[in-house]
Design an enzyme around this catalytic site. Structure first.
Site, short mmCIF file in Angstrom:
data_model
loop_
_atom_site.label_atom_id
_atom_site.label_comp_id
_atom_site.label_asym_id
_atom_site.label_seq_id
_atom_site.Cartn_x
_atom_site.Cartn_y
_atom_site.Cartn_z
N GLU A 3 -4.89 2.31 -4.02
CA GLU A 3 -3.32 2.42 -4.07
C GLU A 3 -2.68 0.96 -3.54
OE1 GLU A 3 -4.57 4.57 -0.12
OE2 GLU A 3 -5.28 4.22 -2.19
N ASP A 61 0.97 -1.07 0.11
CA ASP A 61 0.00 -0.04 -0.05
C ASP A 61 0.96 1.29 -0.01
OD1 ASP A 61 -3.14 0.80 0.77
OD2 ASP A 61 -1.61 2.21 1.60
N ILE A 62 0.66 2.04 -0.95
CA ILE A 62 1.45 3.43 -0.88
C ILE A 62 1.38 4.28 0.24
CG2 ILE A 62 1.73 5.46 -2.29
CD1 ILE A 62 1.33 3.92 -4.90
N ARG A 92 12.98 -5.97 -1.38
CA ARG A 92 13.57 -5.35 -2.61
C ARG A 92 12.61 -4.45 -3.27
NH1 ARG A 92 15.60 -10.65 -3.42
NH2 ARG A 92 14.12 -11.23 -4.83
N HIS A 141 -4.78 14.58 -8.93
CA HIS A 141 -5.18 13.02 -9.09
C HIS A 141 -4.18 12.59 -10.33
CE1 HIS A 141 -8.41 12.23 -6.36
NE2 HIS A 141 -8.75 13.30 -6.52
N ASP A 177 -2.15 9.27 -10.30
CA ASP A 177 -2.16 8.31 -11.31
C ASP A 177 -0.73 7.83 -11.64
OD1 ASP A 177 -4.77 8.08 -11.14
OD2 ASP A 177 -5.38 9.03 -12.85
N ASN A 218 -2.49 13.06 -3.89
CA ASN A 218 -3.43 13.45 -4.41
C ASN A 218 -3.95 14.96 -4.08
OD1 ASN A 218 -3.94 11.50 -6.43
ND2 ASN A 218 -5.11 10.34 -4.77
#
Length: 305
Positions: free
Chosen positions: A209, A168-169, A229, A181, A185, A176
């Site tokens: 995300e 998850d970012i 990694r 946005h 993206d 955003n």
């Protein structure tokens, strides 16, 4: 994917006629006299196939081959069937179409008519392939979507160690909110590209995300190294947006299934998702190992940047 052509004709003369017509236009095909051999070929061939089959075939009636081939293809494989018969009865063509054929031609075929039908088959298969691609891919990143990912993972052979990673970012909403946005993206596409470039495991965008990577036949220790990694690779990304460099990180939850444990993707996903939540709560930009599938809860192990 490369288009394949399979011709099923028990008559040597019939095969010779078809081969001459097809090769005159550069079509290369595989030729079968036995319907069973052709069915075996279709079962092993993953590329789109145009099947030209006579009603009169060895081992199985041509209509049975049409029916069996259509069942084999189901809704997931690109197959276009042209049935062939020397009969002039309209009922034969109707019967072939009812059994699953896409088109019908009389024998001996007229060259230009067969070429026209081959062109139609190619257009149809191309459209089917495109529709299939977009039905199984995330439109933005072109990664597998959630449904495709779950289905492909479920088809893998059991009895092996495996790891599921949920990524998850971190602070994606702030990307955003700060840059818009379009920048968000771009961050998603850059992350997807970086994960694919690692060339390890099945990669998916689950939504928003969140991404997933399934590592088949992978012990827990190797899964952890791979997760690190991935985390480090994403950390190196710089998205250039309107002259500004956008950097971000990911948190990763890892769940492990030992070889002796029966596979359950929902269970494994739950453990990886829980581990991801712990990674977020513990400071982000880290890997957290969750509960092993089929075992008692274990203490979560954190790996910080």
């Amino acid at each position: 994917m490369q288009l394949q052509i399979a011709v099923v004709e028990s008559s040597a003369i019939g095969q010779k006629i078809l081969k001459k017509i097809l090769e005159d236009r550069g079509y290369l095909a595989k030729y079968f006299t036995s319907a069973m051999d052709a069915l075996d070929y279709l079962q092993s061939e993953e590329n789109p196939v145009i099947l030209l089959t006579s009603f009169e075939t060895d081992g199985m009636h041509g209509l049975d081959l049409v029916w069996q081939s259509r069942l084999l293809a189901g809704g997931t494989r690109a197959l276009y069937i042209i049935a062939m018969s020397s009969s002039t009865e309209l009922s034969k063509a109707i019967e072939a179409l009812d059994c699953g054929a896409d088109d019908f031609i009389r024998k001996p075929p007229v060259a230009e008519e067969l070429y026209a039908k081959m062109r139609s088959a190619q257009k149809m298969l191309s459209a089917q392939q495109e529709l299939r691609f977009y039905a199984t891919r995330d439109p933005l990143t072109k990664l597998r979507n959630r449904r495709c990912f779950m289905e492909e993972v479920g088809k893998l052979p059991g009895g092996m160690d495996s790891c599921l990673l949920i990524l998850d970012i971190d602070h994606f909403k702030s990307v955003n909110d700060t840059y818009g946005h379009q920048a968000g993206d771009m961050a998603l596409v850059a992350t997807a590209t970086k994960l694919k470039d690692q060339n390890i495991g099945l990669v998916s965008r689950l939504g928003g995300e969140e991404f997933a990577i399934y590592l088949h036949d992978t012990p827990e220790a190797l899964g952890l190294r791979a997760a690190e990694r991935f985390r480090e690779a994403v950390q190196q990304i710089e998205v250039d947006f309107q002259g500004k460099k956008i950097k971000f990180t990911v948190s990763i939850g890892l769940a492990f299934k030992p070889a002796e444990v029966a596979f359950n993707i929902d269970e494994l996903y739950g453990y990886a998702d829980e581990a991801l939540y712990r990674a977020k709560e513990s400071g982000r930009n880290r890997v957290c190992i969750g509960k092993r599938a089929g075992s008692k809860p274990v203490k979560l192990e954190l790996r910080s940047a």
